[in-house]
Write an enzyme that holds these catalytic residues in place. Structure first.
Site, PDB file in Angstrom:
ATOM      1  N   LYS A   1       2.268   4.700   1.396  1.00 25.70           N
ATOM      2  CA  LYS A   1       2.364   5.312   2.724  1.00 25.70           C
ATOM      3  C   LYS A   1       2.042   6.793   2.559  1.00 25.70           C
ATOM      4  O   LYS A   1       2.865   7.573   2.100  1.00 25.70           O
ATOM      5  CB  LYS A   1       3.753   5.129   3.324  1.00 25.70           C
ATOM      6  CG  LYS A   1       3.864   5.685   4.738  1.00 25.70           C
ATOM      7  CD  LYS A   1       5.246   5.474   5.313  1.00 25.70           C
ATOM      8  CE  LYS A   1       5.325   6.039   6.726  1.00 25.70           C
ATOM      9  NZ  LYS A   1       5.060   7.490   6.773  1.00 25.70           N
TER      10      LYS A   1
ATOM     11  N   GLU B   1       0.832  -1.199   0.000  1.00 28.04           N
ATOM     12  CA  GLU B   1       0.000   0.000   0.000  1.00 28.04           C
ATOM     13  C   GLU B   1       0.867   1.249   0.000  1.00 28.04           C
ATOM     14  O   GLU B   1       1.978   1.234   0.536  1.00 28.04           O
ATOM     15  CB  GLU B   1      -0.902   0.006   1.243  1.00 28.04           C
ATOM     16  CG  GLU B   1      -1.698  -1.273   1.430  1.00 28.04           C
ATOM     17  CD  GLU B   1      -2.299  -1.397   2.831  1.00 28.04           C
ATOM     18  OE1 GLU B   1      -2.377  -0.351   3.527  1.00 28.04           O
ATOM     19  OE2 GLU B   1      -2.657  -2.518   3.218  1.00 28.04           O
TER      20      GLU B   1
ATOM     21  N   CYS C   1      14.606  33.551  23.272  1.00 31.45           N
ATOM     22  CA  CYS C   1      14.354  34.915  23.731  1.00 31.45           C
ATOM     23  C   CYS C   1      13.467  34.819  24.962  1.00 31.45           C
ATOM     24  O   CYS C   1      12.437  34.144  24.945  1.00 31.45           O
ATOM     25  CB  CYS C   1      13.646  35.719  22.635  1.00 31.45           C
ATOM     26  SG  CYS C   1      13.001  37.316  23.199  1.00 31.45           S
TER      27      CYS C   1
ATOM     28  N   CYS D   1      13.354  41.896  19.230  1.00 37.06           N
ATOM     29  CA  CYS D   1      13.031  42.842  20.303  1.00 37.06           C
ATOM     30  C   CYS D   1      14.238  43.282  21.116  1.00 37.06           C
ATOM     31  O   CYS D   1      14.084  44.081  22.049  1.00 37.06           O
ATOM     32  CB  CYS D   1      11.995  42.233  21.238  1.00 37.06           C
ATOM     33  SG  CYS D   1      12.647  40.858  22.230  1.00 37.06           S
TER      34      CYS D   1
ATOM     35  N   CYS E   1       7.909  39.974  23.358  1.00 38.02           N
ATOM     36  CA  CYS E   1       8.511  40.038  22.019  1.00 38.02           C
ATOM     37  C   CYS E   1       7.420  39.893  20.973  1.00 38.02           C
ATOM     38  O   CYS E   1       6.606  38.963  21.056  1.00 38.02           O
ATOM     39  CB  CYS E   1       9.540  38.918  21.875  1.00 38.02           C
ATOM     40  SG  CYS E   1      10.238  38.754  20.221  1.00 38.02           S
TER      41      CYS E   1
ATOM     42  N   CYS F   1      17.819  39.128  21.183  1.00 41.36           N
ATOM     43  CA  CYS F   1      16.789  38.741  20.224  1.00 41.36           C
ATOM     44  C   CYS F   1      16.814  39.687  19.014  1.00 41.36           C
ATOM     45  O   CYS F   1      16.795  40.914  19.182  1.00 41.36           O
ATOM     46  CB  CYS F   1      15.419  38.794  20.891  1.00 41.36           C
ATOM     47  SG  CYS F   1      14.041  38.490  19.754  1.00 41.36           S
TER      48      CYS F   1
ATOM     49  N   ASP G   1       1.338  10.679   3.174  1.00 38.33           N
ATOM     50  CA  ASP G   1       1.975  11.713   3.988  1.00 38.33           C
ATOM     51  C   ASP G   1       0.910  12.722   4.367  1.00 38.33           C
ATOM     52  O   ASP G   1       0.841  13.832   3.844  1.00 38.33           O
ATOM     53  CB  ASP G   1       3.099  12.373   3.195  1.00 38.33           C
ATOM     54  CG  ASP G   1       3.983  13.244   4.070  1.00 38.33           C
ATOM     55  OD1 ASP G   1       3.913  13.091   5.304  1.00 38.33           O
ATOM     56  OD2 ASP G   1       4.729  14.070   3.520  1.00 38.33           O
TER      57      ASP G   1
ATOM     58  N   LYS H   1      10.510   3.351   3.392  1.00 37.63           N
ATOM     59  CA  LYS H   1      10.477   4.775   3.082  1.00 37.63           C
ATOM     60  C   LYS H   1      11.243   5.104   1.800  1.00 37.63           C
ATOM     61  O   LYS H   1      12.203   4.431   1.434  1.00 37.63           O
ATOM     62  CB  LYS H   1      11.086   5.576   4.242  1.00 37.63           C
ATOM     63  CG  LYS H   1      10.395   5.364   5.590  1.00 37.63           C
ATOM     64  CD  LYS H   1       9.042   6.016   5.629  1.00 37.63           C
ATOM     65  CE  LYS H   1       9.133   7.522   5.678  1.00 37.63           C
ATOM     66  NZ  LYS H   1       9.710   8.047   6.916  1.00 37.63           N
TER      67      LYS H   1
END
Length: 678
Positions: free
Chosen positions: A136, A134, A438, A425, A443, A422, A138, A331
């Site tokens: 797979k 079958e 941060c 900010c 922020c 950051c 996603d 996979k």
């Protein structure tokens, strides 16, 4: 295949010149509604499942509109009606529901040697087998339950034991049957919700035109849509479902092939690529064929699945705690390409996490133009040696998300370093293991998410501020920190698009009501990393708010279930001046976090819930019982005193309770024997 309804005038060449509703009596209306529902269900099957409609779209619309008109005029609404596919009122939240049986994950690998080893173990244990091969998918896995042929509920996979009830949303998907003809008394099936590629592109075009961020990929779009709290929005998005397993049924099945036959007979959408193969080499050939064809498919796949076809052999093989021994996911390799890193920028997520992102010289990867890729964290950048100007190889991890996996040509450019403050900010940045955060909760990059969390039901419970409202408040500049919520006025709110004086007044009333709150809920509402509802209650039991603000790492480590990572996160949060200022402003605005003493009415009692108890969320019940001394756990053991069995319960906890001799209570018994003691 679903048979065409006999003697139904709305199936073939229907006459849509209907008589005025006022000319119908109740009996005639009920009969017309019955036939319209039957016909529309059949047309849904022909359109969404069989891909072979027998009427034009405009004719279908006329039948659908007539049905809706009659249901409204004669009060004939029904949960099984096709008109429910247009959605409904927004939901307060998604309840947690236990699965009929655990939904296990699959063994997986992209190495041919591993699937051959899987095949060897199978044949040693049960002899020669046939495999069901079958695709797979996603997408987003769900469990759908039918009782007496009627759609009962749809639940996300969650942690495999429990998931979120998304029935109202899944009901809007056209390929999901709402009513099954000649169905088993009980049927639980598993499917994959996905967004077709063409629909995904069209949806993103609309989002961009409206100034909204596009979705990253079809899988994320499908998963996010299924979990929305507005079924009407879900109904407007292009979702579809493939069904691929019968989880449990009162019918007798002996193989996967018989399960697929049953699904098709009942009108479920099953993928045409499923087939039977005789050995593992045929599975490898099947995988290679689908990998070559996947770019031409209308849906995303990231591999194939091989399942032992015979159910008796499956029983003999059994399962581990995590996966069945009779199935394997083979996979596809990740797609790869090479390009140059133009710049490395730092993106600030809604939780404050700083993530380096490589801006790339655009490269076409299997028909997709890639111009940016995640670098995850500073450690990965350092280990890979990525820097601006480097030639790199990229992959679409999980077949979707681009990431840099290797530097292929290093010109010794300047090494990348994470910023000390950051980039949004200028707030302080702390390093926790491999990650940087941060610490400023105000922020702008974090504020929308923080605002939504602060107002959520398990936090301050401010009705009226969901994702859309939070975005509007921040974009309008009305809220620049959580404390600004309590400075809002009617005039400011009423001026926002989609708001008026009444909605503004309702929100202000909600905010006023929220000011009286217990300390544990307030701590959780602040959104401190790693502090969920249970840890917040534990912190509130151990400290007053003033004590918590000044607590050291060692102080925090003395609290049960608080480890070094949590302790560091709490200290870092209150070390940030902006966060302390926000807390002080909230207190000045009248927010009054009360420290509630833990009662002893239920001291020593251990309770487990399965299903929902009317009038409460699971979190509300846990908080209520634990506040009065009880211990609420997620699994049944010999130490459990009561299992409370609510609506739509799972089977596994009930079976475990029988095995352990644990007494079960229905909601009425629970009210009389436990809640009445509080």
């Amino acid at each position: 295949m679903v048979e065409e309804p006999a003697d139904n005038p709305y199936v073939r060449d229907p006459d849509t010149s209907f008589a005025p509703v006022d000319d119908l009596d109740a009996a005639t209306a009920r009969e017309q509604v019955r036939r319209l529902r039957e016909a529309i269900e059949y047309h849904d099957y022909r359109y969404y499942v069989a891909n072979d409609p027998v009427i034009a779209d405009r004719t279908y619309d006329a039948l659908f509109d007539r049905l809706a008109e009659l249901e409204a005029a004669f009060d004939l609404d029904d949960e099984r009606s096709p008109t429910r596919r247009v959605g409904g009122e927004p939901l307060d939240g998604l309840e947690t529901v236990e699965h009929v049986v655990p939904l296990l994950s699959l063994q997986s690998s992209g190495d041919a040697a591993e699937i051959r080893e899987f095949d060897r173990r199978i044949r040693e244990a049960v002899g020669d087998v046939t495999y069901s091969a079958e695709p797979k998918f996603d997408g987003f896995s769900i469990e759908v339950v039918y009782e007496d042929g009627v759609f009962e509920r749809a639940v996300t996979r969650g942690d495999g034991e429990e998931g979120e009830d998304v029935s109202a949303n899944v009901r809007t998907v056209g390929s999901v049957p709402l009513h099954l003809r000649d169905a088993p008394e009980f049927l639980a099936v598993r499917g994959e919700v996905y967004m077709p590629r063409s629909g995904f592109q069209a949806l993103n075009e609309r989002r961009i035109e409206r100034g909204e961020d596009p979705f990253a990929n079809p899988r994320n779009a499908a998963a996010g849509t299924v979990r929305l709290l507005d079924p009407s929005t879900v109904a407007d998005r292009p979702l579809d479902v493939f069904f691929y397993d019968v989880i449990e049924t009162s019918a007798t099945l002996s193989s996967q092939r018989e399960a697929f036959d049953l699904l098709r007979e009942l009108g479920f959408r099953v993928n045409d690529e499923t087939t039977l193969v005789e050995d593992v080499e045929a599975v490898l050939d099947y995988r290679d064929r689908l990998m070559a064809a996947r770019d031409d498919l209308e849906y995303e796949i990231d591999g194939v699945v091989a399942k032992v076809d015979d159910f008796e052999a499956r029983e003999r093989l059994g399962s581990t705690a995590r996966h069945p021994r009779w199935a394997f996911a083979y996979k596809f390799p990740a797609r790869t390409g090479e390009t140059t890193v133009e710049r490395i920028v730092v993106q600030v997520g809604r939780t404050g996490k700083l993530t380096p992102v490589a801006l790339l010289d655009p490269v076409d990867l299997q028909g997709v133009t890639i111009s940016r890729a995640t670098l995850h964290n500073a450690a990965q950048v350092r280990d890979l040696g990525v820097h601006e100007g480097a030639a790199v190889r990229i992959e679409r991890a999980g077949d979707v998300i681009p990431e840099v996996v290797e530097v292929v040509d290093d010109d010794a450019g300047e090494a990348f370093e994470m910023p000390g403050t950051c980039p949004v900010c200028d707030g302080p940045v702390v390093e926790e293991g491999e990650h940087h955060y941060c610490t400023n909760a105000s922020c702008p990059a974090q504020l929308r998410r923080s605002l939504q969390h602060f107002c959520s039901r398990d936090a301050m419970d401010v009705e009226g501020i969901g994702e859309a409202a939070a975005d509007r408040l921040v974009e309008a500049g009305l809220v620049e920190s959580l404390a600004d919520l309590y400075a809002l006025d009617v005039a400011d709110l009423a001026a926002l698009d989609g708001w008026g004086e009444r909605s503004a007044e309702n929100l202000l009333a909600e905010l006023e009501r929220s000011k009286t709150v217990d300390l544990g809920t307030f701590v959780y509402a602040l959104g401190i990393r790693h502090v969920g509802t249970e840890r917040a209650r534990a912190l509130a039991a151990a400290f007053s708010l003033d004590e918590l603000l000044d607590a050291s790492v060692d102080d925090l480590l003395a609290v049960e279930d608080v480890g070094p990572e949590v302790a560091e996160a709490v200290v870092s949060y209150f070390d940030a001046e902006a966060n302390v200022e926000t807390v002080e402003r909230l207190l000045d605005a009248g927010v009054d976090p009360e420290r509630r003493d833990r009662g002893d009415e239920l001291d020593g009692l251990t309770v487990v819930f399965t299903g929902s108890v009317p009038g409460y969320t699971r979190s509300e019940l846990s908080e209520l019982l634990e506040t009065h001394g009880a211990n609420v756990t997620s699994s049944v053991s010999g130490e459990t005193d009561f299992l409370v069995v609510g609506e739509n319960p799972g089977r596994r906890k009930r079976e475990r309770a029988d095995e352990e001799g644990v007494e079960t209570l229905d909601p009425t018994d629970f009210e009389e024997r436990i809640l009445s003691r509080l």
